[in-house]
Design a protein around this motif. Sequence first.
Motif, PDB file in Angstrom:
ATOM      1  N   TYR A  31      58.025  47.167  -4.905  1.00 59.28           N
ATOM      2  CA  TYR A  31      58.525  45.835  -4.576  1.00 59.28           C
ATOM      3  C   TYR A  31      59.312  45.804  -3.272  1.00 59.28           C
ATOM      4  O   TYR A  31      60.201  46.647  -3.049  1.00 59.28           O
ATOM      5  CB  TYR A  31      59.438  45.334  -5.692  1.00 59.28           C
ATOM      6  CG  TYR A  31      58.701  44.848  -6.907  1.00 59.28           C
ATOM      7  CD1 TYR A  31      58.033  45.734  -7.736  1.00 59.28           C
ATOM      8  CD2 TYR A  31      58.683  43.497  -7.240  1.00 59.28           C
ATOM      9  CE1 TYR A  31      57.346  45.294  -8.849  1.00 59.28           C
ATOM     10  CE2 TYR A  31      58.018  43.043  -8.366  1.00 59.28           C
ATOM     11  CZ  TYR A  31      57.347  43.947  -9.165  1.00 59.28           C
ATOM     12  OH  TYR A  31      56.675  43.505 -10.268  1.00 59.28           O
ATOM     13  N   VAL A  32      59.029  44.795  -2.441  1.00 61.18           N
ATOM     14  CA  VAL A  32      59.933  44.437  -1.356  1.00 61.18           C
ATOM     15  C   VAL A  32      61.274  44.017  -1.965  1.00 61.18           C
ATOM     16  O   VAL A  32      61.305  43.366  -3.023  1.00 61.18           O
ATOM     17  CB  VAL A  32      59.342  43.274  -0.532  1.00 61.18           C
ATOM     18  CG1 VAL A  32      60.364  42.714   0.437  1.00 61.18           C
ATOM     19  CG2 VAL A  32      58.083  43.728   0.204  1.00 61.18           C
ATOM     20  N   MET A  33      62.353  44.404  -1.309  1.00 56.37           N
ATOM     21  CA  MET A  33      63.689  44.035  -1.767  1.00 56.37           C
ATOM     22  C   MET A  33      64.457  43.360  -0.648  1.00 56.37           C
ATOM     23  O   MET A  33      64.255  43.664   0.538  1.00 56.37           O
ATOM     24  CB  MET A  33      64.451  45.264  -2.260  1.00 56.37           C
ATOM     25  CG  MET A  33      63.871  45.900  -3.518  1.00 56.37           C
ATOM     26  SD  MET A  33      63.896  44.816  -4.954  1.00 56.37           S
ATOM     27  CE  MET A  33      65.666  44.545  -5.161  1.00 56.37           C
ATOM     28  N   SER A  52      58.514  48.078   0.405  1.00 60.95           N
ATOM     29  CA  SER A  52      58.529  48.912  -0.792  1.00 60.95           C
ATOM     30  C   SER A  52      58.705  50.393  -0.465  1.00 60.95           C
ATOM     31  O   SER A  52      59.363  51.123  -1.213  1.00 60.95           O
ATOM     32  CB  SER A  52      57.254  48.714  -1.602  1.00 60.95           C
ATOM     33  OG  SER A  52      56.113  49.047  -0.822  1.00 60.95           O
ATOM     34  N   THR A  53      58.145  50.830   0.658  1.00 60.47           N
ATOM     35  CA  THR A  53      58.276  52.236   1.044  1.00 60.47           C
ATOM     36  C   THR A  53      59.487  52.497   1.926  1.00 60.47           C
ATOM     37  O   THR A  53      59.810  53.646   2.216  1.00 60.47           O
ATOM     38  CB  THR A  53      57.022  52.704   1.788  1.00 60.47           C
ATOM     39  OG1 THR A  53      56.829  51.849   2.925  1.00 60.47           O
ATOM     40  CG2 THR A  53      55.800  52.654   0.895  1.00 60.47           C
ATOM     41  N   GLY A  54      60.140  51.434   2.357  1.00 58.27           N
ATOM     42  CA  GLY A  54      61.317  51.586   3.198  1.00 58.27           C
ATOM     43  C   GLY A  54      61.025  51.781   4.663  1.00 58.27           C
ATOM     44  O   GLY A  54      61.936  52.018   5.458  1.00 58.27           O
ATOM     45  N   ASP A  55      59.747  51.658   5.056  1.00 55.88           N
ATOM     46  CA  ASP A  55      59.414  51.967   6.446  1.00 55.88           C
ATOM     47  C   ASP A  55      59.659  50.802   7.398  1.00 55.88           C
ATOM     48  O   ASP A  55      59.730  51.004   8.619  1.00 55.88           O
ATOM     49  CB  ASP A  55      57.961  52.438   6.557  1.00 55.88           C
ATOM     50  CG  ASP A  55      56.973  51.416   6.028  1.00 55.88           C
ATOM     51  OD1 ASP A  55      55.795  51.453   6.431  1.00 55.88           O
ATOM     52  OD2 ASP A  55      57.372  50.584   5.190  1.00 55.88           O
ATOM     53  N   ILE A  56      59.792  49.625   6.858  1.00 55.95           N
ATOM     54  CA  ILE A  56      60.035  48.456   7.706  1.00 55.95           C
ATOM     55  C   ILE A  56      61.234  47.688   7.156  1.00 55.95           C
ATOM     56  O   ILE A  56      61.330  47.438   5.945  1.00 55.95           O
ATOM     57  CB  ILE A  56      58.808  47.532   7.758  1.00 55.95           C
ATOM     58  CG1 ILE A  56      57.604  48.270   8.365  1.00 55.95           C
ATOM     59  CG2 ILE A  56      59.113  46.276   8.585  1.00 55.95           C
ATOM     60  CD1 ILE A  56      56.315  47.483   8.318  1.00 55.95           C
ATOM     61  N   ILE A  69      69.940  48.212   5.768  1.00 55.00           N
ATOM     62  CA  ILE A  69      69.376  48.214   4.426  1.00 55.00           C
ATOM     63  C   ILE A  69      68.554  49.487   4.242  1.00 55.00           C
ATOM     64  O   ILE A  69      67.872  49.942   5.176  1.00 55.00           O
ATOM     65  CB  ILE A  69      68.513  46.953   4.176  1.00 55.00           C
ATOM     66  CG1 ILE A  69      68.099  46.860   2.706  1.00 55.00           C
ATOM     67  CG2 ILE A  69      67.321  46.883   5.116  1.00 55.00           C
ATOM     68  CD1 ILE A  69      67.432  45.527   2.337  1.00 55.00           C
ATOM     69  N   SER A  70      68.647  50.071   3.053  1.00 56.39           N
ATOM     70  CA  SER A  70      67.873  51.271   2.749  1.00 56.39           C
ATOM     71  C   SER A  70      67.590  51.280   1.249  1.00 56.39           C
ATOM     72  O   SER A  70      68.121  50.451   0.505  1.00 56.39           O
ATOM     73  CB  SER A  70      68.627  52.537   3.172  1.00 56.39           C
ATOM     74  OG  SER A  70      69.842  52.658   2.458  1.00 56.39           O
ATOM     75  N   ARG A  71      66.761  52.218   0.815  1.00 58.44           N
ATOM     76  CA  ARG A  71      66.442  52.296  -0.607  1.00 58.44           C
ATOM     77  C   ARG A  71      66.140  53.732  -0.986  1.00 58.44           C
ATOM     78  O   ARG A  71      65.724  54.542  -0.156  1.00 58.44           O
ATOM     79  CB  ARG A  71      65.257  51.391  -0.938  1.00 58.44           C
ATOM     80  CG  ARG A  71      63.945  51.793  -0.329  1.00 58.44           C
ATOM     81  CD  ARG A  71      62.903  50.679  -0.508  1.00 58.44           C
ATOM     82  NE  ARG A  71      62.585  50.447  -1.911  1.00 58.44           N
ATOM     83  CZ  ARG A  71      62.043  49.304  -2.368  1.00 58.44           C
ATOM     84  NH1 ARG A  71      61.776  48.316  -1.519  1.00 58.44           N
ATOM     85  NH2 ARG A  71      61.771  49.169  -3.650  1.00 58.44           N
ATOM     86  N   ASP A  72      66.347  54.007  -2.283  1.00 61.15           N
ATOM     87  CA  ASP A  72      66.003  55.286  -2.881  1.00 61.15           C
ATOM     88  C   ASP A  72      65.151  54.961  -4.100  1.00 61.15           C
ATOM     89  O   ASP A  72      65.691  54.587  -5.154  1.00 61.15           O
ATOM     90  CB  ASP A  72      67.265  56.058  -3.263  1.00 61.15           C
ATOM     91  CG  ASP A  72      66.955  57.443  -3.795  1.00 61.15           C
ATOM     92  OD1 ASP A  72      65.811  57.689  -4.234  1.00 61.15           O
ATOM     93  OD2 ASP A  72      67.869  58.288  -3.794  1.00 61.15           O
ATOM     94  N   ASN A  73      63.844  55.088  -3.940  1.00 60.14           N
ATOM     95  CA  ASN A  73      62.956  54.700  -5.036  1.00 60.14           C
ATOM     96  C   ASN A  73      63.080  55.631  -6.241  1.00 60.14           C
ATOM     97  O   ASN A  73      62.775  55.221  -7.365  1.00 60.14           O
ATOM     98  CB  ASN A  73      61.513  54.642  -4.543  1.00 60.14           C
ATOM     99  CG  ASN A  73      61.247  53.408  -3.690  1.00 60.14           C
ATOM    100  OD1 ASN A  73      62.023  52.447  -3.716  1.00 60.14           O
ATOM    101  ND2 ASN A  73      60.172  53.437  -2.920  1.00 60.14           N
TER     102      ASN A  73
END
Length: 115
Positions: A31-33, A52-56, A69-73
Amino acid sequence: VLLVESGGGLVQPGGSLRLSCVASGFAFSGYVMRWYRQAPGKERELVATITSTGDITDYADSVKGRFTISRDNAKNTVYLQMNSLKPEDTAVYLCYAPLLGSKGWGQGTQVTVSS
């Protein structure tokens, strides 16, 4: 579906905070967040988006260069690092999963920037 934000608080101008949003009940990694904020008497404002992958990532002009903004899936968590905070950043900050519609909102965390 559950999204729980944390990390808000009172900070002086120029300070930093790191917000977290832990998600459960859906396939977070697909999911996009987004992070939104809402100040009293103002419309809800889109702050940042991450794929969803955090690349953009993408940011509102008002926070570009200050927020990340960042994420840890692996942890089902999206973050918002906020630096060089200004009084006008004061708001409730909410994470959002757009594909979930009205079910995709967290309850928010209050950020207050004041001396």
